[in-house]
Design a protein around this motif. Structure first.
Motif, PDB file in Angstrom:
ATOM      1  N   GLY A   1      42.885  83.285   2.091  1.00  0.00           N
ATOM      2  CA  GLY A   1      42.541  83.385   3.418  1.00  0.00           C
ATOM      3  C   GLY A   1      41.444  82.608   3.763  1.00  0.00           C
ATOM      4  N   GLN A   2      40.867  81.724   2.933  1.00  0.00           N
ATOM      5  CA  GLN A   2      39.704  80.850   2.875  1.00  0.00           C
ATOM      6  C   GLN A   2      40.251  79.489   2.709  1.00  0.00           C
ATOM      7  N   SER A   3      39.190  78.450   3.209  1.00  0.00           N
ATOM      8  CA  SER A   3      39.810  77.159   2.992  1.00  0.00           C
ATOM      9  C   SER A   3      39.423  76.520   1.645  1.00  0.00           C
ATOM     10  N   ALA A   4      40.124  75.394   1.084  1.00  0.00           N
ATOM     11  CA  ALA A   4      39.885  74.892  -0.201  1.00  0.00           C
ATOM     12  C   ALA A   4      38.584  74.255  -0.258  1.00  0.00           C
ATOM     13  N   LEU A   5      38.176  73.937   0.858  1.00  0.00           N
ATOM     14  CA  LEU A   5      36.602  72.948   0.825  1.00  0.00           C
ATOM     15  C   LEU A   5      35.753  74.100   0.077  1.00  0.00           C
ATOM     16  N   ALA A   6      35.841  75.435   0.859  1.00  0.00           N
ATOM     17  CA  ALA A   6      34.924  76.446   0.316  1.00  0.00           C
ATOM     18  C   ALA A   6      34.927  77.162  -0.865  1.00  0.00           C
ATOM     19  N   THR A   7      36.218  77.249  -1.399  1.00  0.00           N
ATOM     20  CA  THR A   7      36.531  77.927  -2.641  1.00  0.00           C
ATOM     21  C   THR A   7      36.962  77.042  -3.841  1.00  0.00           C
ATOM     22  N   LEU A   8      37.034  75.954  -3.547  1.00  0.00           N
ATOM     23  CA  LEU A   8      37.590  75.252  -4.662  1.00  0.00           C
ATOM     24  C   LEU A   8      36.738  73.758  -4.620  1.00  0.00           C
ATOM     25  N   ILE A   9      36.552  72.994  -3.890  1.00  0.00           N
ATOM     26  CA  ILE A   9      35.852  71.591  -3.658  1.00  0.00           C
ATOM     27  C   ILE A   9      34.681  71.765  -3.848  1.00  0.00           C
ATOM     28  N   ALA A  10      33.664  72.670  -3.279  1.00  0.00           N
ATOM     29  CA  ALA A  10      32.383  72.889  -3.072  1.00  0.00           C
ATOM     30  C   ALA A  10      31.929  73.427  -4.558  1.00  0.00           C
ATOM     31  N   PRO A  11      32.586  74.549  -5.030  1.00  0.00           N
ATOM     32  CA  PRO A  11      32.146  74.681  -6.628  1.00  0.00           C
ATOM     33  C   PRO A  11      32.644  73.687  -7.608  1.00  0.00           C
ATOM     34  N   MET A  12      33.441  72.962  -7.326  1.00  0.00           N
ATOM     35  CA  MET A  12      33.769  71.957  -8.409  1.00  0.00           C
ATOM     36  C   MET A  12      32.718  70.870  -8.267  1.00  0.00           C
ATOM     37  N   ALA A  13      32.276  70.491  -7.087  1.00  0.00           N
ATOM     38  CA  ALA A  13      31.097  69.721  -6.975  1.00  0.00           C
ATOM     39  C   ALA A  13      29.958  70.282  -7.773  1.00  0.00           C
TER      40      ALA A  13
ATOM     41  N   VAL B   1      21.712  72.136  -2.607  1.00  0.00           N
ATOM     42  CA  VAL B   1      21.330  72.479  -1.409  1.00  0.00           C
ATOM     43  C   VAL B   1      21.942  71.437  -0.326  1.00  0.00           C
ATOM     44  N   LEU B   2      21.848  70.120  -0.923  1.00  0.00           N
ATOM     45  CA  LEU B   2      22.428  69.134  -0.036  1.00  0.00           C
ATOM     46  C   LEU B   2      24.036  69.444  -0.017  1.00  0.00           C
ATOM     47  N   VAL B   3      24.575  69.679  -0.956  1.00  0.00           N
ATOM     48  CA  VAL B   3      26.155  69.874  -0.957  1.00  0.00           C
ATOM     49  C   VAL B   3      26.379  70.867  -0.216  1.00  0.00           C
ATOM     50  N   VAL B   4      26.011  72.028  -0.179  1.00  0.00           N
ATOM     51  CA  VAL B   4      25.951  73.178   0.710  1.00  0.00           C
ATOM     52  C   VAL B   4      25.595  73.054   2.129  1.00  0.00           C
ATOM     53  N   GLY B   5      24.514  72.405   2.371  1.00  0.00           N
ATOM     54  CA  GLY B   5      24.148  71.918   3.511  1.00  0.00           C
ATOM     55  C   GLY B   5      24.980  70.916   4.377  1.00  0.00           C
ATOM     56  N   VAL B   6      25.631  69.992   3.677  1.00  0.00           N
ATOM     57  CA  VAL B   6      26.289  68.947   4.210  1.00  0.00           C
ATOM     58  C   VAL B   6      27.795  69.500   4.438  1.00  0.00           C
ATOM     59  N   GLY B   7      28.252  70.516   3.633  1.00  0.00           N
ATOM     60  CA  GLY B   7      29.365  71.217   3.718  1.00  0.00           C
ATOM     61  C   GLY B   7      29.361  71.902   4.927  1.00  0.00           C
ATOM     62  N   THR B   8      28.258  72.782   5.175  1.00  0.00           N
ATOM     63  CA  THR B   8      28.386  73.898   6.218  1.00  0.00           C
ATOM     64  C   THR B   8      28.008  72.986   7.703  1.00  0.00           C
ATOM     65  N   LEU B   9      27.075  72.312   7.740  1.00  0.00           N
ATOM     66  CA  LEU B   9      26.720  71.623   9.019  1.00  0.00           C
ATOM     67  C   LEU B   9      27.702  70.506   9.389  1.00  0.00           C
ATOM     68  N   ALA B  10      28.326  69.521   8.375  1.00  0.00           N
ATOM     69  CA  ALA B  10      28.989  68.513   8.766  1.00  0.00           C
ATOM     70  C   ALA B  10      30.359  68.962   8.953  1.00  0.00           C
ATOM     71  N   LEU B  11      30.852  69.788   8.026  1.00  0.00           N
ATOM     72  CA  LEU B  11      32.414  70.163   7.866  1.00  0.00           C
ATOM     73  C   LEU B  11      32.739  71.698   8.096  1.00  0.00           C
ATOM     74  N   GLY B  12      31.700  72.293   8.632  1.00  0.00           N
ATOM     75  CA  GLY B  12      32.069  73.805   8.965  1.00  0.00           C
ATOM     76  C   GLY B  12      32.507  74.535   7.897  1.00  0.00           C
ATOM     77  N   MET B  13      32.111  74.334   6.503  1.00  0.00           N
ATOM     78  CA  MET B  13      32.388  75.141   5.386  1.00  0.00           C
ATOM     79  C   MET B  13      31.694  76.366   5.416  1.00  0.00           C
ATOM     80  N   ALA B  14      32.548  77.365   5.091  1.00  0.00           N
ATOM     81  CA  ALA B  14      31.875  78.702   4.906  1.00  0.00           C
ATOM     82  C   ALA B  14      31.178  78.818   3.822  1.00  0.00           C
TER      83      ALA B  14
END
Length: 245
Positions: free
Chosen positions: A49-61, A117-130
Motif C-alpha cells: 500500500g506504499q510507493s516503490a520510491l519509499a519502500t524500495l528505491i530510497a532504502p536501496m540508495a 539527509v539529502l536523500v530523504v530530504g530530496v525524496g520528501t520535498l521534491a518527490l513527495g516521498m513518505a
C-alpha cells in the motif's frame, strides 16, 4: 589528537572533487531518476500500500551509499596513506592504529549522515516521498548496517598495499554483495537459496531491514544478528592484523 586527525582526514576527502561527487551523486541520482519514473510514487499492493520510491528505491540508495563508503572509500584512503608512506611515519609516533581507523570511521559516518539527509530530504520535498513508517527502526538499522559494512572496510584497509589494489579488492567484494544482496534484482525475485544469502550478507541484510522499517515493520532478527556478528568479527580481525606498511 583524534579531533585533529579527523579534521585532517575530512580535508583530504573534500580536496578530492571526485569523492564527494560519487558519494552524494549516486544515491541522489538513484532517487531522482527512479523517483520520476511513472508509477514509482504511487501506492501499490506490491509494496504494502506504499510507493516503490519509499519502500524500495530510497532504502536501496541508502544501502548503496553505505556500501560505497565502506568498501571503496575507506580502504582506498587507507591504502593511499600506506602507499605514500604516511602510515609508516605515523608508526614512529605513539599513536595507536585504532585512532587513525577511528578518524576514518568518523569522517565516513559524517558523510553518510549528510548523504542520507539529502536523500530523504530530496525524496520528501521534491518527490513527495513518505518518510519511513518506523523511523526509529530505520535509523537503528542504518547505524548497525553502517557499523557492519565499515567493519568490512576496515578489514580490507588492514591489508591492501596500494590504492589500485584497494579498488580491485573492493570491486571483488562489493559487486558480489550487490548481486547477492537483492540490489540488482529485488530479493523476492531471487531463488530461495540466494534469498537466505541476501539475509546474512552485510549489504543485503542492511537493504532488507531498511525496506522492512520503511514499510513500518520491525526488522527481522536474522539480518540484525548477521550484521552484529560481521561487525564484531571483522573489527576484531582488522585490529589484530592491521599493518602500517
Amino acid at each position: 589528537m583524534l579531533s585533529k586527525l579527523t579534521v585532517a582526514e575530512a580535508k583530504i576527502f573534500l580536496r578530492d572533487p571526485g569523492a564527494p561527487a560519487v558519494v552524494l551523486g549516486i544515491p541522489l541520482a538513484l532517487v531522482l531518476v527512479f523517483g520520476l519514473m511513472p508509477g514509482s510514487r504511487e501506492p501499490s499492493a506490491e509494496h504494502g500500500g506504499q510507493s516503490a520510491l519509499a519502500t524500495l528505491i530510497a532504502p536501496m540508495a541508502v544501502a548503496l551509499l553505505l556500501g560505497i563508503l565502506a568498501v571503496y572509500m575507506l580502504p582506498g584512503a587507507m591504502a593511499a596513506h600506506r602507499e605514500k608512506g604516511v602510515l609508516k611515519r605515523l608508526a614512529a609516533s605513539p599513536m595507536p592504529p585504532s585512532r587513525l581507523l577511528a578518524a576514518q570511521l568518523l569522517v565516513n559516518l559524517a558523510i553518510a549522515v549528510v548523504a542520507i539527509v539529502l536523500v530523504v530530504g530530496v525524496g520528501t520535498l521534491a518527490l513527495g516521498m513518505a518518510l519511513p513508517r518506523n523511523p526509529g527502526g530505520f535509523l537503528a538499522v542504518a547505524l548497525l548496517g553502517a557499523v557492519s559494512l565499515f567493519s568490512v572496510g576496515t578489514l580490507l584497509a588492514a591489508f591492501v598495499p596500494s590504492a589500485r589494489a584497494a579498488n580491485g579488492i573492493g570491486a571483488a567484494v562489493f559487486f558480489p554483495m550487490l548481486a547477492l544482496g537483492g540490489v540488482w534484482v529485488p530479493k523476492e525475485q531471487l531463488p530461495p537459496v540466494l534469498q537466505h544469502i541476501a539475509d546474512i550478507l552485510p549489504l543485503g541484510a542492511t537493504l532488507g531491514s531498511l525496506r522492512e522499517t520503511a514499510a513500518g515493520h520491525a526488522p527481522h532478527w536474522l539480518p540484525m544478528v548477521a550484521l552484529a556478528v560481521v561487525a564484531v568479527v571483522c573489527s576484531t580481525l582488522a585490529a589484530r592484523f592491521f599493518r602500517w606498511e
